[in-house]
Design an enzyme around this catalytic site. Structure first.
Site, mmCIF file in Angstrom:
data_model
loop_
_atom_site.group_PDB
_atom_site.id
_atom_site.type_symbol
_atom_site.label_atom_id
_atom_site.label_comp_id
_atom_site.label_asym_id
_atom_site.label_seq_id
_atom_site.Cartn_x
_atom_site.Cartn_y
_atom_site.Cartn_z
ATOM 1 N N HIS A 1 12.767 -6.994 11.233
ATOM 2 C CA HIS A 1 13.277 -5.987 12.170
ATOM 3 C C HIS A 1 12.375 -4.769 12.306
ATOM 4 C CE1 HIS A 1 17.451 -7.603 12.607
ATOM 5 N NE2 HIS A 1 17.191 -8.095 11.408
ATOM 6 N N LYS B 1 20.330 7.869 18.795
ATOM 7 C CA LYS B 1 19.813 6.838 17.882
ATOM 8 C C LYS B 1 19.413 7.576 16.612
ATOM 9 C CE LYS B 1 16.558 5.765 21.007
ATOM 10 N NZ LYS B 1 16.733 4.339 21.129
ATOM 11 N N ARG B 2 19.018 6.845 15.570
ATOM 12 C CA ARG B 2 18.531 7.541 14.380
ATOM 13 C C ARG B 2 17.364 8.457 14.742
ATOM 14 N NH1 ARG B 2 20.794 6.255 9.163
ATOM 15 N NH2 ARG B 2 19.105 7.534 8.355
ATOM 16 N N LYS C 1 10.599 7.387 17.279
ATOM 17 C CA LYS C 1 11.542 7.314 18.394
ATOM 18 C C LYS C 1 11.377 8.495 19.354
ATOM 19 C CE LYS C 1 14.973 4.724 15.651
ATOM 20 N NZ LYS C 1 15.207 3.460 16.368
ATOM 21 N N THR D 1 18.717 -1.741 20.641
ATOM 22 C CA THR D 1 19.919 -2.377 21.170
ATOM 23 C C THR D 1 20.750 -1.346 21.934
ATOM 24 O OG1 THR D 1 20.846 -2.070 18.965
ATOM 25 C CG2 THR D 1 20.161 -4.295 19.551
ATOM 26 N N LYS E 1 23.041 -1.394 25.567
ATOM 27 C CA LYS E 1 24.409 -0.874 25.737
ATOM 28 C C LYS E 1 24.480 0.076 26.917
ATOM 29 C CE LYS E 1 24.820 -1.381 20.813
ATOM 30 N NZ LYS E 1 24.547 -0.740 19.512
HETATM 31 O O1 DL6 Z 1 17.013 -5.619 15.225
HETATM 32 C C1 DL6 Z 1 17.898 -4.569 15.167
HETATM 33 C C2 DL6 Z 1 17.156 -3.261 15.107
HETATM 34 C C3 DL6 Z 1 16.171 -3.099 16.250
HETATM 35 O O2 DL6 Z 1 16.852 -3.109 17.468
HETATM 36 C C4 DL6 Z 1 15.417 -1.795 16.092
HETATM 37 O O3 DL6 Z 1 14.410 -1.703 17.069
HETATM 38 C C5 DL6 Z 1 14.786 -1.735 14.721
HETATM 39 O O4 DL6 Z 1 14.202 -0.471 14.518
HETATM 40 C C6 DL6 Z 1 15.818 -1.996 13.642
HETATM 41 N N1 DL6 Z 1 15.116 -2.110 12.390
HETATM 42 C C7 DL6 Z 1 15.533 -1.601 11.254
HETATM 43 C C8 DL6 Z 1 14.620 -1.829 10.125
HETATM 44 N N2 DL6 Z 1 15.307 -1.596 8.949
HETATM 45 N N3 DL6 Z 1 14.844 -1.916 7.925
HETATM 46 N N4 DL6 Z 1 14.333 -2.220 7.029
HETATM 47 O O5 DL6 Z 1 16.572 -0.986 11.147
HETATM 48 O O6 DL6 Z 1 16.477 -3.218 13.873
#
Ligand code: DL6
Length: 817
Positions: free
Chosen positions: A363, A554-555, A560, A662, A666
């Protein structure tokens, strides 16, 4: 009681009110004459749990009867969001619940407001896992979610004096109305100790773990219903409980307090979720959490497998274990340990089983997010597993040497152990070597995996690598969060879209209809009014519902680029200050998101946004032209309010860094237009919605890399772009922090003097231009309505039902029960 009259298998829906009152009295022990709202919520949850557990038992029987291959989805994080509405929708009980609650003197909105969501994840990764469980249930897959029931989930974020403050999220204090705690049914999990080697009567070399300490894993089950299909899956979360033997040994020596302290220490394992997104902390307790999940889950899997009474070589035909990121990757050496040390299978046979059982999803490509464990720590916590990893590595490197004899450096690069001053176990290498499938989460990300970060593994195991683009569940992210839009859609195209999102295509012809455009925009405006009311109540800021809602939630992470957004906000502010009649489209900028508590720069950017917001919102020259809002404690519940009310969705990561995203899906599903970079799933969204309906800008991934290689000099942008220079000078000169002019200097420093790692300045001008295009487009409201509708209409591909269908067919080899 009332219960005896209803047959448990077919509780008629019109007993919902009676069931609520029954639970108020008998489960919650309250007077059911005049129950309060919280009590009614809990009783309703229990009444729904009754229905869920019946369907779950039936679903389990069906899986067993079909002797299906089972999917185990292992994840250290799940972010399910509030359950009440989701469960009502899936069970088809929304109307009955409304009626029952009305009779009791409540509204569904009020009662739903009593629910506190389980924040057992950080962000995208955990939320994806929950969307996937929803879709697995919708598709009737023989699947189980496995995770940890943290007593404290992701922290509750407050904004105080413009800064993030973290508070504990004590989500369990309201009681556990959705789950079943399996208190008399636990698995022992063992850590530490030392490995004794010995030779048995048959002359075999054996390994036994001696000493160490044992903690019990107690199952807590939560049910995930499929959409109106009578099928229910289980999300099994493990909670740590102290082991009895150990308590007794303390008691025997008379150390009563010591016994209790030991119990508390043991139960710490499942106490708290690590709040780090995209940067693991490397702490001993975290490694213990990972093994705790893995060990308990493997015991469950093996127990179920044994019931079948078939030989071990059938294991991969009956089970597939999916690793959500590398966090549960220690399952690979754990299965090897079970097979070799306990079942006494030869190594080769055990390994053959292993690499046909595991599948791994990556991820992230951020180097600092790739998980590694100091070898010493690993040896201390899991000594036998480290030995097994060495042996996996020895055999793997042997094969690599044979396959690529002329590349001596290759072995060190692909080794499961990083050797340097300090040695580390590389969890991603372990996951790749031990899995039959390795996938990324968008087409773009999967290519990056193959071409760069895992390129050498791709050359070794080309057949393992594949893509599965992420998706979101339309039940929560349209039907539930945006009921009025869902209703408008259903009126025109029927209900099939709920389980076949491609049906939204049928909306396309309406995009040109003036009447439908009007209805569409009215629904959107009402949603925006509701969000305005919420913002007024929470932040005391009045915003114009007609203004363009430009949303970045988002975080918080530098990649980002919330910073890029706020630089643009300041640019607009300066244009208004220079010329109040500049003809700028009134905008409301909305930010939300948590920063890891130890991530200084992310927290500092939150503070900057709040400072800029304060300056702009209180400047009389600005008035209604511009507002900046930071909504505290972004979470699933808050996302459900925001998605339906957004015009412009900010997806502006540095190209090559966001694996998928994601949130982007949404927003678009709810009719927002995206402004974004050529990154993650944005690229596929562009292919689906068309470039007139989505605003892309900025460097491409390979341009980011080229620029970096050539030597990127952010100062040239500062020197040549006067608007940008003005913005940066204001920040570093204290314009937004008059009481402490140096406050935000380090942010500008990071851009100008420390290399601007995320290329904020390189993308600034193209972002500002694209923002102008967006504003111009918003002035043409019928055009905006058409774009908005086409975004919704063309989002079918991004349903998590499609993703799960692909996983089931291409990776897992399973079908619906
Ligand atoms: O796959 C789900 C999500 C993606 O949509 C995001 O782009 C990506 O940043 C996130 N990845 C994480 C990595 N964590 N760790 N280790 O959260 O996954």
């Amino acid at each position: 009681g009332m219960r005896e009259t209803a047959s448990p298998a077919t509780l008629p829906a019109d007993t919902l009110k009676a069931d609520i009152l029954w639970h108020v009295l008998y489960s919650l022990g309250r007077d059911n004459e005049r129950p309060d709202r919280q009590t009614v919520f809990r009783a309703l949850a229990l009444a729904l749990r009754d229905r869920l557990v019946e369907k779950w038992i039936a679903s389990q029987r069906a899986i067993y009867a079909k002797s299906s291959k089972r999917v185990y989805y292992l994840s250290l994080e799940f972010l399910p969001g509030p359950f009440l509405r989701q469960n009502l929708i899936a069970l088809g009980l929304e109307k009955e619940a409304r009626d029952a609650l009305t009779e009791l003197g409540f509204t569904l909105d009020d009662v739903a407001g009593e629910e506190w969501e389980p924040g057992l994840g950080n962000g995208g990764l955990g939320r994806l896992a929950s969307c996937y469980l929803d879709s697995m249930a919708a598709l009737r897959l023989p699947a189980y979610g496995y995770g940890i029931r943290y007593a404290f989930g992701i922290f509750h974020q407050l904004i105080r004096d413009g800064q993030q403050v973290e508070r504990a999220d004590n989500w369990l204090r309201g009681g556990q109305h959705w789950e079943f705690e399996r208190t008399h049914y636990m698995h022992p999990v063992r850590f530490y100790g030392s490995v004794r080697e010995w030779v048995d009567e048959q002359g075999r070399l054996r390994h036994t773990l001696e000493g160490g300490s044992t903690v019990m894993a107690m199952a807590c089950d939560m049910f995930i219903p499929g959409y109106r299909n009578d099928y229910v899956l289980n999300m099994r979360l493990w909670a740590a409980k102290s082991s009895r033997e150990f308590e007794f040994s303390f008691f025997n020596t008379g150390d009563y307090i010591g016994a209790v302290e030991k119990k508390i220490r043991d139960e710490n394992i499942s106490m708290v979720l690590y709040p780090n997104d995209e940067a693991p902390e490397g702490k001993e307790l975290r490694l213990k959490q990972q093994f705790f999940l893995v060990s308990a889950t493997m015991q469950d899997i093996v127990r179920r497998f044994r019931k079948k009474g078939v030989a071990w070589d059938q294991f991969p035909r009956k089970n597939v274990i999916h690793l959500n990121e590398t966090h549960p990757a220690v399952a690979i050496p754990e299965l090897m340990r079970l097979l070799v040390d306990e079942e006494l299978l030869p190594w080769e046979e055990a390994w053959y089983i292993c690499v046909r059982t595991f599948a791994y999803t990556n991820h992230t490509v951020l180097p600092e997010a790739l998980e590694v464990w100091p070898e010493e720590l690993f040896r201390k916590v899991l000594p036998r597993h480290l030995q097994i990893i060495y042996e996996i590595n020895r055999r793997f490197l042997h094969d690599v040497r044979r396959q690529f004899p002329h590349d001596p450096g290759l072995l060190a690069r692909v080794s499961l152990i990083h050797e340097g001053e300090q040695r580390f176990v590389r969890m991603s290498h372990l996951a790749i070597v031990g899995s039959f499938s390795v996938n990324g989460v968008s087409a773009h990300h999967s290519n990056i995996i193959k071409e760069s970060i895992f390129n050498e593994f791709y050359k070794i195991f080309p057949e393992r690598f594949n893509n599965k683009t992420n998706g979101i569940t339309p039940r929560r992210w349209l039907r539930q969060c945006n009921p009025t839009l869902a209703w408008l859609i259903t009126e025109h195209i029927g209900t099939e879209w709920l389980t076949d999102l491609e049906q939204l295509k049928k909306l396309e012809p309406y995009a040109e209809s003036a009447g439908f455009q009007k209805a569409w925009m009215e629904v959107r405006l009402r949603n925006k009014q509701k969000l305005a009311e919420y913002i007024h109540a929470k932040n005391g800021i009045t915003i114009l519902p007609e203004s363009l809602y430009d949303v970045h939630v988002k975080r918080f992470h530098e990649y980002k680029r919330q910073l890029l957004n706020i630089l643009h906000v300041i640019t607009l502010y300066n244009r208004i200050r220079r010329d109040p009649d500049a003809g700028i489209v009134p905008r409301t900028f909305i930010f939300g998101g948590k920063a890891a508590p130890g991530y200084y720069m992310a927290k500092h950017i939150i503070q900057l946004i709040n400072a800029v917001g304060y300056t702009i919102n209180t400047d009389p020259r600005v008035g209604d032209m511009l507002k900046v809002v930071f909504l505290q404690n972004y979470c699933v519940t808050l996302a459900e309010r925001i998605m339906p009310a957004t015009d412009l969705s900010e997806q502006i990561s540095t190209a090559g860094m966001e694996a998928s995203g994601t949130g982007n899906m949404k927003f678009a599903l709810n009719g927002a237009i995206t402004i974004g970079t050529h990154d993650g799933a944005n690229i596929e969204m562009l292919e689906h919605v068309g470039d007139e309906n989505l605003f892309l800008f900025g460097l491409l991934s390979h341009e980011v890399e080229d620029l970096r290689r050539q030597g990127y000099n952010p100062r040239t942008f500062y020197e040549t772009d006067s608007e940008l220079r003005e913005v940066l000078d204001m920040i570093s000169g204290g314009y937004f922090s008059p009481g402490d002019p140096h406050m935000f200097r380090d942010i500008v420093e990071s851009l100008l003097n420390h290399g601007d790692r995320y290329m904020v300045l390189a993308d600034f001008r193209s972002y500002a231009y694209r923002q102008q295009d967006a504003a111009r487009a918003y002035l043409d409201q019928p055009g905006w309505a058409r774009r908005s509708m086409l975004n919704t209409a063309r989002m079918g591909f991004f349903s998590s039902d499609r993703s799960m269908g692909e996983y089931a067919r291409d990776i897992w080899g399973v079908e619906g029960v």
